[in-house]
Scaffold this motif. Structure first.
Motif, PDB file in Angstrom:
ATOM      1  N   SER A  93       0.742  -1.150   0.160  1.00 37.47           N
ATOM      2  CA  SER A  93       0.101   0.085   0.125  1.00 37.47           C
ATOM      3  C   SER A  93       0.711   1.321  -0.081  1.00 37.47           C
ATOM      4  CB  SER A  93      -0.891   0.061   1.454  1.00 37.47           C
ATOM      5  OG  SER A  93      -1.770   1.300   1.205  1.00 37.47           O
ATOM      6  N   MET A  94       1.777   1.146   0.926  1.00 38.01           N
ATOM      7  CA  MET A  94       2.805   2.493   0.907  1.00 38.01           C
ATOM      8  C   MET A  94       3.602   2.531  -0.442  1.00 38.01           C
ATOM      9  SD  MET A  94       1.761   3.759   3.779  1.00 38.01           S
ATOM     10  CE  MET A  94       3.154   5.143   3.706  1.00 38.01           C
ATOM     11  N   TRP A 154       2.421   1.650  -3.374  1.00 39.56           N
ATOM     12  CA  TRP A 154       1.745   2.181  -4.479  1.00 39.56           C
ATOM     13  C   TRP A 154       1.225   3.672  -4.341  1.00 39.56           C
ATOM     14  CZ3 TRP A 154      -2.219  -1.829  -7.198  1.00 39.56           C
ATOM     15  CH2 TRP A 154      -1.343  -2.814  -7.288  1.00 39.56           C
ATOM     16  N   ARG A 155       1.152   3.724  -2.873  1.00 37.69           N
ATOM     17  CA  ARG A 155       0.691   5.547  -2.507  1.00 37.69           C
ATOM     18  C   ARG A 155       1.801   6.244  -2.955  1.00 37.69           C
ATOM     19  NH1 ARG A 155       1.022   7.239   2.904  1.00 37.69           N
ATOM     20  NH2 ARG A 155       1.903   9.170   2.116  1.00 37.69           N
ATOM     21  N   ILE A 162       1.990   6.479  -7.032  1.00 36.62           N
ATOM     22  CA  ILE A 162       0.932   7.211  -7.387  1.00 36.62           C
ATOM     23  C   ILE A 162       0.990   8.732  -7.088  1.00 36.62           C
ATOM     24  CG2 ILE A 162      -1.626   7.678  -7.147  1.00 36.62           C
ATOM     25  CD1 ILE A 162      -1.753   4.667  -7.034  1.00 36.62           C
ATOM     26  N   ASP A 163       1.458   9.107  -5.935  1.00 38.01           N
ATOM     27  CA  ASP A 163       1.730  10.591  -5.694  1.00 38.01           C
ATOM     28  C   ASP A 163       2.841  11.033  -6.626  1.00 38.01           C
ATOM     29  OD1 ASP A 163      -0.066  11.284  -3.498  1.00 38.01           O
ATOM     30  OD2 ASP A 163       1.626  10.542  -2.135  1.00 38.01           O
ATOM     31  N   THR A 187      -2.760  15.056  -5.526  1.00 38.47           N
ATOM     32  CA  THR A 187      -1.986  13.965  -4.447  1.00 38.47           C
ATOM     33  C   THR A 187      -2.879  12.843  -4.857  1.00 38.47           C
ATOM     34  OG1 THR A 187      -3.746  14.502  -2.853  1.00 38.47           O
ATOM     35  CG2 THR A 187      -1.721  15.721  -2.834  1.00 38.47           C
ATOM     36  N   HIS A 188      -2.287  11.629  -4.137  1.00 37.79           N
ATOM     37  CA  HIS A 188      -3.164  10.373  -4.218  1.00 37.79           C
ATOM     38  C   HIS A 188      -4.373  10.283  -3.830  1.00 37.79           C
ATOM     39  CE1 HIS A 188      -4.010   6.145  -3.051  1.00 37.79           C
ATOM     40  NE2 HIS A 188      -3.472   5.839  -4.183  1.00 37.79           N
ATOM     41  N   ALA A 189      -4.438  11.253  -2.640  1.00 36.65           N
ATOM     42  CA  ALA A 189      -5.974  11.363  -1.813  1.00 36.65           C
ATOM     43  C   ALA A 189      -6.755  12.225  -2.506  1.00 36.65           C
ATOM     44  CB  ALA A 189      -5.685  11.945  -0.437  1.00 36.65           C
ATOM     45  N   SER A 229      -8.069   9.725  -5.560  1.00 38.24           N
ATOM     46  CA  SER A 229      -9.134   8.922  -4.927  1.00 38.24           C
ATOM     47  C   SER A 229     -10.472   9.652  -5.064  1.00 38.24           C
ATOM     48  CB  SER A 229      -8.647   8.469  -3.574  1.00 38.24           C
ATOM     49  OG  SER A 229      -8.956   9.330  -2.560  1.00 38.24           O
ATOM     50  N   THR A 243     -14.630   5.570  -0.479  1.00 40.66           N
ATOM     51  CA  THR A 243     -12.986   5.468  -0.740  1.00 40.66           C
ATOM     52  C   THR A 243     -12.508   4.832   0.561  1.00 40.66           C
ATOM     53  OG1 THR A 243     -13.093   7.775   0.340  1.00 40.66           O
ATOM     54  CG2 THR A 243     -12.982   7.732  -2.180  1.00 40.66           C
TER      55      THR A 243
END
Length: 158
Positions: A18-19, A21-22, A25-26, A35-37, A40, A64
């Motif tokens: 998860s970290m 990929w985050r 993606i960021d 940002t990733h958030a 989403s 989400t």
């Protein structure tokens, strides 16, 4: 050489993945100013609007997995950036409905393309996005997400 850690638990590996990929993606979205958030939210809104929905902040938070307060903060920032419109729900004055602006739809489309290409590369060991290994991986992840979180009954004393 593998990044696997000998004796790692499944939970630790899920967290590490998860970290990874985050962060990836960021980095991929930074040139787009997202940002990733934020991604989403805009990507989820894009999919929901495509399905004919105009979700509330609460519905988007549930979708989400983000906290409602955090979704509210992100939605306000995206509104300031001109990507999201927030309006009061005529059926419930406490609820805030979200929708993408024209600029938001364009940004979401670009971001989805960037993330899709990145994810396809990250899933290459499983055959890419359309691979059989990815399908099995997705089914396993879905099964784990469908399990309710068991209540904690008591702390252990040593």
């Amino acid at each position: 050489m593998s990044n696997a850690i000998e004796g790692a638990t499944p939970g630790f590996l899920v967290w590490r993945l998860s970290m990874k990929w985050r962060v990836a993606i960021d980095r991929a979205l930074a040139p787009l100013g997202l940002t990733h958030a934020q991604y989403s939210l805009v990507a989820s809104l894009q999919g929901m609007e495509h399905a004919g929905m105009r979700p509330s902040q609460r519905v988007l938070a549930d979708h989400t997995g983000l906290e409602a307060l955090y979704v509210s903060k992100l939605a306000r920032a995206l509104e300031t950036a001109g990507l999201v419109e927030r309006t009061t729900d005529p059926a419930d004055s406490r609820a805030v409905l979200l929708s993408l602006t024209g600029e938001g739809r364009a940004a979401a489309g670009r971001a989805v393309e960037v993330v899709r290409e990145l994810i396809d590369g990250l899933l290459a060991p499983l055959g890419g996005i359309g691979g059989a290994g990815t399908e099995a991986f997705t089914e396993a992840l879905t099964a784990l997400l469908d399990v309710p979180v068991p209540p904690v009954t008591a702390s252990r004393e040593e």
